[in-house]
Design an enzyme around this catalytic site. Structure first.
Site, PDB file in Angstrom:
ATOM      1  N   LYS A  79      -1.327 -27.801  -6.861  1.00  0.00           N
ATOM      2  CA  LYS A  79      -1.621 -28.566  -5.639  1.00  0.00           C
ATOM      3  C   LYS A  79      -0.310 -28.964  -4.970  1.00  0.00           C
ATOM      4  O   LYS A  79       0.630 -29.385  -5.643  1.00  0.00           O
ATOM      5  CB  LYS A  79      -2.440 -29.803  -6.012  1.00  0.00           C
ATOM      6  CG  LYS A  79      -2.965 -30.599  -4.818  1.00  0.00           C
ATOM      7  CD  LYS A  79      -3.848 -31.750  -5.301  1.00  0.00           C
ATOM      8  CE  LYS A  79      -4.455 -32.535  -4.148  1.00  0.00           C
ATOM      9  NZ  LYS A  79      -5.308 -33.639  -4.599  1.00  0.00           N
ATOM     10  N   SER A 154      -9.855 -33.902  -2.439  1.00  0.00           N
ATOM     11  CA  SER A 154      -8.781 -33.284  -1.697  1.00  0.00           C
ATOM     12  C   SER A 154      -8.163 -32.055  -2.362  1.00  0.00           C
ATOM     13  O   SER A 154      -7.468 -31.307  -1.697  1.00  0.00           O
ATOM     14  CB  SER A 154      -7.682 -34.317  -1.466  1.00  0.00           C
ATOM     15  OG  SER A 154      -7.093 -34.673  -2.702  1.00  0.00           O
ATOM     16  N   SER A 178     -10.850 -36.596  -6.311  1.00  0.00           N
ATOM     17  CA  SER A 178     -10.242 -35.409  -5.691  1.00  0.00           C
ATOM     18  C   SER A 178     -10.085 -34.187  -6.594  1.00  0.00           C
ATOM     19  O   SER A 178      -9.755 -33.106  -6.111  1.00  0.00           O
ATOM     20  CB  SER A 178      -8.882 -35.759  -5.098  1.00  0.00           C
ATOM     21  OG  SER A 178      -9.062 -36.382  -3.851  1.00  0.00           O
TER      22      SER A 178
END
Lengths: 477, 84
Positions: A79, A154, A178
């Site tokens: 990420k 996210s 997330s």
């Protein structure tokens, strides 16, 4: 054999038995990314040269007859709010568009020690704020299961990379769901570890009392392998802890699975409710004892408290993006109309930060400001104590808690971008876990209208391994 | 509920520049979020203490090397060589 669809253990076996080389494995993923990432957009940055270089080193080790760790030669996606030295790290924000990380996060150093290979950095909602990855400054990621749907957020890029066979596993971060919510939307496994189990050093801070890094993977076993590699105390993160190893022997017979009555709400998608209840029935048939528990403050109130506390921490953590210390500065814009220092702050933050990020900074600043502090921030901190108490009471009756991850399956792109509150509600079942610092595992448990549904197991503090064992057991049912 | 004047004030505190149109949009959106979080008033927290962290945590500090040698301390102050 389709190399891109292998799990960590399968790929490791293939490497050790010399069925394919690490270089071939890495190339298979780079080819797959080349082919499908134009439509999925899971990656913000690709690092093929580094990946192939790392793979070559693993092949050398294997050809010299060395034994290799489980993660050696395994291609991963990271990420883009986790720092990798000398690699661009944007947090999907314009303000960090050209920012290069000066050091690696502890989790990256650990993965590199195991010989894992980094394919690139994945898309996210800007600064990890969102539930659909539509808040990325560089464009939305699409759900590989159905390209008209969001991947969740996210960590949407990480979940989509794993679901779309663009990486064997990925790292994400979870502040209020997330990792777990995108895992659920994309039909993969996601673990939010106990707060403190994994070092946050090198994770771009969002809300420091809630953030945790964790794995997204194809199977629970894979998630456990990655978690084992990244966890542990780190002297660069004073909140990280090396827990005592508890010898918890997992036995399904008489395992008490708590089901909170408040988690099956009105307006929940029927297919989701059915899939989750089916999963709970399966556990009961396998010998588990299902007990009703009550978590009265853990849905609506938790979400409300979460938005106040998270936003308050966000407003403090993001104060560093001022147009001077990091990234984008309006002062470097040739057409700027800056007259004084405060203009540099105001204009750099106006043009560098997206709407959702600014909305949360506004909400947090408001909640902490004189006259509102008691009514919002202090009250939310007290409700957080109530939530911790709720879980403590529930864990007197149950060894583990099972809930849905989200009230719906993956929604359509654009469906919730107009109304921030409806987007926030996508996280109604996941934020309480962060407020209480507990471990939460999201794993696929069926489908609703052909889209994946996620089941959440919540464990006691530092019983991450226990919920992972239960997850592995459930996968085999 | 948040009006435009408050939005302006908070934006100034947060060092966020915004256009008049954005001020209106933020006022509307933040009012709806504040209405939702208003739910927190329903919870009885009269006997609850606030927490800022999932666990009880304490500051982690390294050993204080400077004040280890008690002979160098005069009334709690550390004696050092004079600068001038």
């Amino acid at each position: 054999m389709n190399l891109a669809s292998l799990t960590i253990t399968q790929a490791h076996d293939g490497l050790v038995k010399k069925e394919f080389s690490a270089l071939e494995l890495a190339r298979a993923f780079l080819d797959e990314i080349e082919k499908s990432d134009k439509s999925i957009f899971a990656f913000l940055t690709l690092t093929p040269d580094l990946a192939l270089f790392q793979a070559k080193k693993i092949d050398d080790l294997i050809s010299q007859g060395n034994s290799i760790p489980l993660l050696a030669g395994i291609p991963a996606a990271i990420k883009d709010n986790i720092l990798v030295e000398n690699m661009r790290c944007t947090a999907a924000s314009k303000i960090l568009e050209n920012y290069t990380a000066p050091y690696s996060a502890t989790v990256i150093k650990k993965l590199e020690k195991h010989g894992s290979i980094i394919l690139g950095k994945t898309n996210l909602d800007e600064f990890a704020m969102g539930a659909s990855t539509e808040n990325s400054a560089f464009g939305p990621t699409k759900n590989p299961r159905n390209l008209s749907r969001v991947p969740g957020g996210s960590s949407g890029g990480s979940a989509a990379a794993v679901a779309g066979n663009l990486a064997v596993y990925a790292l994400g971060s979870d502040t209020g769901g997330s990792i777990r919510q995108p895992a659920s939307f994309c039909g993969v496994v996601g673990l939010k570890p106990t707060y403190g189990a994994v070092s946050r050093y090198g994770l771009i801070a969002m809300a420091s009392s809630l953030d945790q890094i964790g794995p997204l993977a194809k199977t629970v076993e894979d998630a456990r392998i990655v978690f084992d590699a990244i966890r542990g105390r780190d002297h660069f993160d004073s909140t990280s802890i090396e827990p005592e190893v508890k010898n918890l022997k997992f036995k399904i017979k008489n395992l008490r699975v708590g089901v909170p009555k408040e988690y099956f709400i009105k307006g929940m998608e029927k297919g989701v409710e059915k899939a989750v209840k089916n999963a709970i029935n399966k556990l009961e048939e396998a010998g588990a004892k299902i007990v009703e528990v009550s978590l009265p403050h853990c849905t609506d109130y938790a979400l409300a408290a979460y938005y106040i506390l998270m936003s308050s921490e966000v407003s403090a953590n993001l104060a560093r993006y001022d147009g001077i210390k990091y990234g984008y500065s309006e002062a470097r814009n040739p057409k700027h109309e800056i007259r004084n220092l405060i203009d540099v702050y105001l204009q750099s933050r106006k043009n560098g930060l997206g709407h959702e990020v600014r909305r949360r900074i506004m909400l947090g600043t408001y909640a902490l400001s004189s006259g509102y502090y008691e009514a919002y921030y202090l009250r939310a901190q007290k409700v957080r104590a109530k939530i911790i108490e709720d879980f403590a009471n529930a864990f007197k009756k149950a060894d583990v808690i099972a809930t849905p991850v989200a009230p719906t399956t993956a929604f359509k792109l654009g469906d919730k971008t107009k109304d921030p509150l409806s987007m926030y509600l996508a996280d109604i079942f996941v934020t309480a876990v962060n407020l209480a610092g507990l471990p939460g595992l999201s794993l696929p448990c069926g489908k609703s209208s052909d889209l994946p549904v996620g089941l959440q197991f919540i464990g006691k503090h530092f019983e991450d391994n226990f919920i992972l064992e239960l997850g592995e057991f459930f996968e085999k049912l | 509920m948040m009006n435009k004047k408050e939005v302006k004030h908070i934006a100034q505190l947060a060092r966020l520049g915004m256009t008049p149109r954005e001020e209106e949009r933020f006022a509307k959106e933040l009012s709806s979020v504040l209405k939702y979080v208003g739910k927190l008033k329903e919870v009885d927290v009269s006997k609850t203490e606030a927490v800022s962290h999932p666990f009880k945590v304490e500051n982690v500090m390294r050993v204080d090397e400077a004040t280890k040698d008690k002979k160098k301390l005069i009334e709690g102050f550390l004696q050092v060589k004079s600068v001038f």
